[in-house]
Structure formats: C-alpha cells, structure tokens
Write an enzyme that holds these catalytic residues in place. Sequence first.
Site, PDB file in Angstrom:
ATOM      1  N   ARG A 170       0.851  -1.201   0.000  1.00 51.25           N
ATOM      2  CA  ARG A 170       0.000   0.000   0.000  1.00 51.25           C
ATOM      3  C   ARG A 170       0.884   1.247   0.000  1.00 51.25           C
ATOM      4  NH1 ARG A 170       0.325   4.029   2.620  1.00 51.25           N
ATOM      5  NH2 ARG A 170       0.169   2.992   4.625  1.00 51.25           N
ATOM      6  N   GLY A 230      10.236  12.697  -3.109  1.00 51.86           N
ATOM      7  CA  GLY A 230      11.367  13.064  -2.250  1.00 51.86           C
ATOM      8  C   GLY A 230      11.205  14.432  -1.629  1.00 51.86           C
ATOM      9  N   SER A 255       8.646  17.330   9.389  1.00 50.81           N
ATOM     10  CA  SER A 255       7.432  18.149   9.542  1.00 50.81           C
ATOM     11  C   SER A 255       7.701  19.580   9.094  1.00 50.81           C
ATOM     12  CB  SER A 255       6.991  18.185  11.015  1.00 50.81           C
ATOM     13  OG  SER A 255       6.933  16.896  11.559  1.00 50.81           O
ATOM     14  N   TRP A 313      14.456   8.771   4.141  1.00 52.96           N
ATOM     15  CA  TRP A 313      13.169   8.111   4.380  1.00 52.96           C
ATOM     16  C   TRP A 313      12.305   8.106   3.123  1.00 52.96           C
ATOM     17  CZ3 TRP A 313      12.291   4.934   8.194  1.00 52.96           C
ATOM     18  CH2 TRP A 313      13.049   5.063   9.364  1.00 52.96           C
ATOM     19  N   ARG A 366      -9.112 -19.956  20.751  1.00 46.91           N
ATOM     20  CA  ARG A 366      -8.458 -19.998  22.059  1.00 46.91           C
ATOM     21  C   ARG A 366      -9.494 -20.072  23.178  1.00 46.91           C
ATOM     22  NH1 ARG A 366      -3.525 -21.211  24.183  1.00 46.91           N
ATOM     23  NH2 ARG A 366      -3.085 -19.950  26.045  1.00 46.91           N
ATOM     24  N   GLN A 389     -16.084 -10.517  28.101  1.00 49.46           N
ATOM     25  CA  GLN A 389     -16.539  -9.181  27.686  1.00 49.46           C
ATOM     26  C   GLN A 389     -15.395  -8.189  27.444  1.00 49.46           C
ATOM     27  OE1 GLN A 389     -19.559  -7.953  30.475  1.00 49.46           O
ATOM     28  NE2 GLN A 389     -21.141  -9.083  29.369  1.00 49.46           N
ATOM     29  N   GLU A 400       3.614  11.335   6.295  1.00 49.00           N
ATOM     30  CA  GLU A 400       2.569  12.180   5.662  1.00 49.00           C
ATOM     31  C   GLU A 400       1.815  13.003   6.712  1.00 49.00           C
ATOM     32  OE1 GLU A 400       0.860  11.261   2.159  1.00 49.00           O
ATOM     33  OE2 GLU A 400       2.035   9.464   1.728  1.00 49.00           O
ATOM     34  N   GLY A 401       2.597  13.621   7.570  1.00 46.01           N
ATOM     35  CA  GLY A 401       2.028  14.431   8.644  1.00 46.01           C
ATOM     36  C   GLY A 401       1.883  13.571   9.876  1.00 46.01           C
TER      37      GLY A 401
HETATM   38  C1  LIG Z   1       8.436   4.164   6.588  1.00 51.28           C
HETATM   39  C2  LIG Z   1       8.517   5.599   6.195  1.00 51.28           C
HETATM   40  C3  LIG Z   1       8.388   5.960   4.858  1.00 51.28           C
HETATM   41  C4  LIG Z   1       8.501   7.301   4.476  1.00 51.28           C
HETATM   42  N1  LIG Z   1       8.417   7.628   3.133  1.00 51.28           N
HETATM   43  C5  LIG Z   1       8.625   8.909   2.750  1.00 51.28           C
HETATM   44  C6  LIG Z   1       8.647   9.252   1.351  1.00 51.28           C
HETATM   45  O1  LIG Z   1       8.417   8.412   0.477  1.00 51.28           O
HETATM   46  N2  LIG Z   1       8.937  10.541   1.005  1.00 51.28           N
HETATM   47  C7  LIG Z   1       9.192  11.503   1.922  1.00 51.28           C
HETATM   48  O2  LIG Z   1       9.450  12.631   1.531  1.00 51.28           O
HETATM   49  N3  LIG Z   1       9.165  11.217   3.256  1.00 51.28           N
HETATM   50  C8  LIG Z   1       8.902   9.942   3.691  1.00 51.28           C
HETATM   51  N4  LIG Z   1       8.899   9.624   5.028  1.00 51.28           N
HETATM   52  C9  LIG Z   1       9.240  10.665   5.995  1.00 51.28           C
HETATM   53  C10 LIG Z   1       8.078  11.185   6.794  1.00 51.28           C
HETATM   54  O3  LIG Z   1       7.184  11.887   5.994  1.00 51.28           O
HETATM   55  C11 LIG Z   1       8.624  12.038   7.958  1.00 51.28           C
HETATM   56  O4  LIG Z   1       9.253  11.115   8.834  1.00 51.28           O
HETATM   57  C12 LIG Z   1       7.553  12.835   8.673  1.00 51.28           C
HETATM   58  O5  LIG Z   1       7.164  13.918   7.889  1.00 51.28           O
HETATM   59  C13 LIG Z   1       8.004  13.350  10.046  1.00 51.28           C
HETATM   60  O6  LIG Z   1       9.213  14.015   9.953  1.00 51.28           O
HETATM   61  P1  LIG Z   1      10.423  13.630  10.925  1.00 51.28           P
HETATM   62  O7  LIG Z   1      10.575  12.162  10.936  1.00 51.28           O
HETATM   63  O8  LIG Z   1      11.599  14.439  10.511  1.00 51.28           O
HETATM   64  O9  LIG Z   1       9.948  14.063  12.364  1.00 51.28           O
HETATM   65  P2  LIG Z   1      10.062  15.549  12.993  1.00 51.28           P
HETATM   66  O10 LIG Z   1       9.422  16.533  12.099  1.00 51.28           O
HETATM   67  O11 LIG Z   1      11.466  15.786  13.403  1.00 51.28           O
HETATM   68  O12 LIG Z   1       9.175  15.373  14.300  1.00 51.28           O
HETATM   69  C14 LIG Z   1       9.666  14.741  15.493  1.00 51.28           C
HETATM   70  C15 LIG Z   1       8.553  14.764  16.539  1.00 51.28           C
HETATM   71  O13 LIG Z   1       8.231  16.124  16.874  1.00 51.28           O
HETATM   72  C16 LIG Z   1       6.841  16.368  16.641  1.00 51.28           C
HETATM   73  N5  LIG Z   1       6.658  17.707  16.105  1.00 51.28           N
HETATM   74  C17 LIG Z   1       7.311  18.294  15.077  1.00 51.28           C
HETATM   75  N6  LIG Z   1       6.868  19.546  14.875  1.00 51.28           N
HETATM   76  C18 LIG Z   1       5.870  19.735  15.781  1.00 51.28           C
HETATM   77  C19 LIG Z   1       4.992  20.827  16.089  1.00 51.28           C
HETATM   78  N7  LIG Z   1       5.006  21.953  15.373  1.00 51.28           N
HETATM   79  N8  LIG Z   1       4.113  20.663  17.112  1.00 51.28           N
HETATM   80  C20 LIG Z   1       4.062  19.506  17.815  1.00 51.28           C
HETATM   81  N9  LIG Z   1       4.855  18.458  17.579  1.00 51.28           N
HETATM   82  C21 LIG Z   1       5.751  18.573  16.577  1.00 51.28           C
HETATM   83  C22 LIG Z   1       6.418  15.315  15.609  1.00 51.28           C
HETATM   84  O14 LIG Z   1       5.034  15.075  15.655  1.00 51.28           O
HETATM   85  C23 LIG Z   1       7.242  14.116  16.063  1.00 51.28           C
HETATM   86  O15 LIG Z   1       6.609  13.488  17.126  1.00 51.28           O
HETATM   87  C24 LIG Z   1       8.736   8.307   5.448  1.00 51.28           C
HETATM   88  C25 LIG Z   1       8.814   7.938   6.807  1.00 51.28           C
HETATM   89  C26 LIG Z   1       8.700   6.613   7.184  1.00 51.28           C
HETATM   90  C27 LIG Z   1       8.791   6.258   8.641  1.00 51.28           C
END
Ligand SMILES: Cc1cc2nc3c(=O)[nH]c(=O)nc-3n(C[C@H](O)[C@H](O)[C@H](O)COP(=O)(O)OP(=O)(O)OC[C@H]3O[C@@H](n4cnc5c(N)ncnc54)[C@H](O)[C@@H]3O)c2cc1C
Length: 402
Positions: free
Chosen positions: A84, A124, A132, A156, A268, A279, A363-364
């Site tokens: 997916r 990308g 984020s 990623w 089970r 329940q 994706e957020g």
């Molecule tokens: C399996 C996998 C596949 C992926 N595939 C893709 C892909 O194909 N293309 C692509 O571009 N990306 C991809 N990603 C990346 C993904 O989109 C990012 O990991 C995601 O956007 C979060 O960014 P980050 O990991 O840098 O976390 P960060 O942005 O560093 O966040 C770290 C933590 O801080 C919190 N945080 C950040 N800012 C705020 C705020 N303003 N308020 C409150 N909390 C906040 C976040 O919720 C999180 O808990 C993939 C990730 C995974 C795990």
Amino acid sequence: MDFELTEEQEMVRKMVRQFVDKEINPYIQDWDDQGHFESSIMKRLADLDLMGVCIPEEYGGSGMDYNTLAIVCEELERGDTAFRTAVSVHTGLNSMTLLQWGNEEQKKKYLTPQARGEKVGAFGLTEPNAGSDVASLKTTAVKEGDHYILNGQKTWISLCDHADHFLVFAYTDKDKKHKGISAFIVERTMPGFSSRGFKGKLGIRAGNTGEIFFDNVKVPKENLLGEEGEGFKISMSALDNGRFTVAAGACGQILACMEESVKYCHERKTFGKEIGKHQLVQQMLAKMEAGYQMSRLLVFRAGSLKNQGKRNTRETSLAKWQACDFANEAANDAVQIHGAYGYSNEYPVERFLRNSKAPVIYEGTREIHTIMQAEYMLGYRSDKPLSNNLPVWPFEQSKEEV
Ligand SMILES: Cc1cc2nc3c(=O)[nH]c(=O)nc-3n(C[C@H](O)[C@H](O)[C@H](O)COP(=O)(O)OP(=O)(O)OC[C@H]3O[C@@H](n4cnc5c(N)ncnc54)[C@H](O)[C@@H]3O)c2cc1C
C-alpha cells in the site's frame, strides 16, 4: 449520499482481495523477515491495471473514481503496509501530482508510463533535518542555461532503490523561504543521482525505504513542475492525495486485525470458554469495528470531495489522523487478544503492530494533524483555492477521443 460501493468498485475490491490472498499473504511473513521488497508485485499490479486506478485513460490510467483508489489501498494493506505504501507514493504522491500540476508534455512523458505501470514514481520531500518542518530543507536547484543543477540529499524515501522517477523538492531561492521551493521531476538515470536503501526499520520491512542523493544532477528546465517557487504548495497538495491513500490503507490494517482477532477468539479457550466470550475481549473487538467504520466514512467523504473537484485538505487530514490512530490501536489490541502468541511472528498481528506505527508518523505526524484540526476550528488556518486542481470525476473524454 450513497453508502454502497458501485458494482465496479465492488469488482475491484474482490479482485484486489483475491490478489492479496493468493500472491501476497502466503509469502509476506518471509519477505518481512528477510527485509525483502518483492518488486514483481508492482508488475503484477500493473497487469491488473492498478498502477493508475484514478488516472484518466488518456494518460494511461484506468479512469476510475478517487474512492476506487481508496478501495485498492484498503485491500492492499489488509495484506501488508509495504505494498500500500508503494501505491501511495507511486499513485497518490507522484502520479496524482503530475495529473494536477503537470503540463501536457510532462503528463505524456512521465505520467502516462507511470499510470500504465511501465515506470514507477516516488516522492522526495523529507531530508535529514526537514520532516514536519518542510521549509528547513537544504537541497538546492541552481539554474544554468537550459538546466537546473541539483545538489542535496533526501531521506526516508519509499521505493528509493526501485522508482524510475522522483518528484523532488529543492530551493531555487532560499531567501524567499517556503516560497523559494520548487518541484522537479528527476530520473534515476540522470548522472549524479544515487540511492541507498536502509535496513533496521521497526516495521514495513517488506518495503523499500532509504536515501537518495543528488550530486550535481543536471535536470532539464522542462522538468520543473509548475512555476519556480510553487514547490511548497505542490508538495502540500500532493500530501492531500498521499494522506488519502494512507487513511484508506489504515482501514485495511484494521480489517486485517479484526479478521485475525475474530479467528483467534474462536480458537483460544480460557476458563472453559472461547476467549471471545469474555466481555473485555469483546470490548477490544468492538473498538476495532467502530474504528474501521468511522475511518472508512471519513475516507470516502474525502474521496467524494475529490470526485467533485473540491478542496479537501481539512477532511483528508482528519481521515488520515483518525484512521492511522485507530489502526495502531487495533493492532495493539490484536496483539493483546493473542496474548503471548501475539508477541511472536507465529501470528501476523505482531507485524501489524510494527507496520501500523509508520503511518502515524509519515505524511504528517499525529501531532501535525491534531494541530491542523484545531487551527481550522480556531480560524488560524483556512484553505484558499488552488490554481491547479485534480480533474473532476467522471473524467471528460480527451479531445482526441471525441
Ligand atoms: C516508513 C517511512 C516511509 C517514508 N516515506 C517517505 C517518502 O516516500 N517521502 C518523503 O518525503 N518522506 C517519507 N517519510 C518521511 C516522513 O514523511 C517524515 O518522517 C515525517 O514527515 C516526520 O518528519 P520527521 O521524521 O523528521 O519528524 P520531525 O518533524 O522531526 O518530528 C519529530 C517529533 O516532533 C513532533 N513535532 C514536530 N513539529 C511539531 C509541532 N510543530 N508541534 C508539535 N509536535 C511537533 C512530531 O510530531 C514528532 O513526534 C517516510 C517515513 C517513514 C517512517
């Protein structure tokens, strides 16, 4: 309002279910154990015309409505999140973005082979220091004559080692902050491009994820998607489509949790009766059912808005947030229902739990969607009309066909 699937949608659902039961489910545990992405599944999906479900036929797709894409995603994730995810990036994040923002040449050159499944697309955006906070990205694109020279790194990235085309976001003008980001179509074969998949992920181990690098990659100016500076806007509208597919997939994850849990509840016995008779176990099942039905309604509402050509950022964000949270909770409860057996790979529910975490992050993140919903309520955020929209469904016939 019609809550029934159409005959065509029901047919697609059955076809994908049969495909998953025959060609994914018997092998997925091994692929997951080995961290192996079975790329032939993409070819098989192409054979079934599922690589461009909601792309108009004139661009090589099947011309079905946006909710049919959701149905495909739900059924695929009932098998495993990896496939997916592949459809989410290929169709949701890449092809639908080309459909929405591409010019005729770009649609012919890139979208059409993608929708036919001859080429695979990926997305990308994320960088080591920009997830984020998209505007923190560092990749640059400098115009030189008829080309842009791209330098930087993305991390990623799903399908990093398998995709042929990548939608890449880079700064063309850093001083303009997010209004200085532009979107480019980059081909794997362009000199200076490289990729490196990584191992050690918690879940989606049967998927391919990793880094892509740009070392002076010369991208023709014709591969600029939209206008210079429209990249941020394009990336956000791409996410409206990607998130839709993630939410739909999460419904499939809940479905798989329900199926496995109900089966186990009948098998089970404790204290002289099936555990399904307890329940507190029933409570976990009932929560799964509620999560599934609510998520599906949110997904189909977002899809219905897409069919009508209406902006759906708010509705899609809510669907993605809720469905992914429900799926993660359902997988956690599915493990609980299986007791110690759920804690081993003798049963698939441990894989469901590991797989269900990434969609709460990508994706957020859950937090970003929570904030978005509150901001809409408070009037801090509103959606302005976009210059480019997805075509309304049913798609108009192309001029050549008429
Ligand atoms: C399996 C996998 C596949 C992926 N595939 C893709 C892909 O194909 N293309 C692509 O571009 N990306 C991809 N990603 C990346 C993904 O989109 C990012 O990991 C995601 O956007 C979060 O960014 P980050 O990991 O840098 O976390 P960060 O942005 O560093 O966040 C770290 C933590 O801080 C919190 N945080 C950040 N800012 C705020 C705020 N303003 N308020 C409150 N909390 C906040 C976040 O919720 C999180 O808990 C993939 C990730 C995974 C795990």
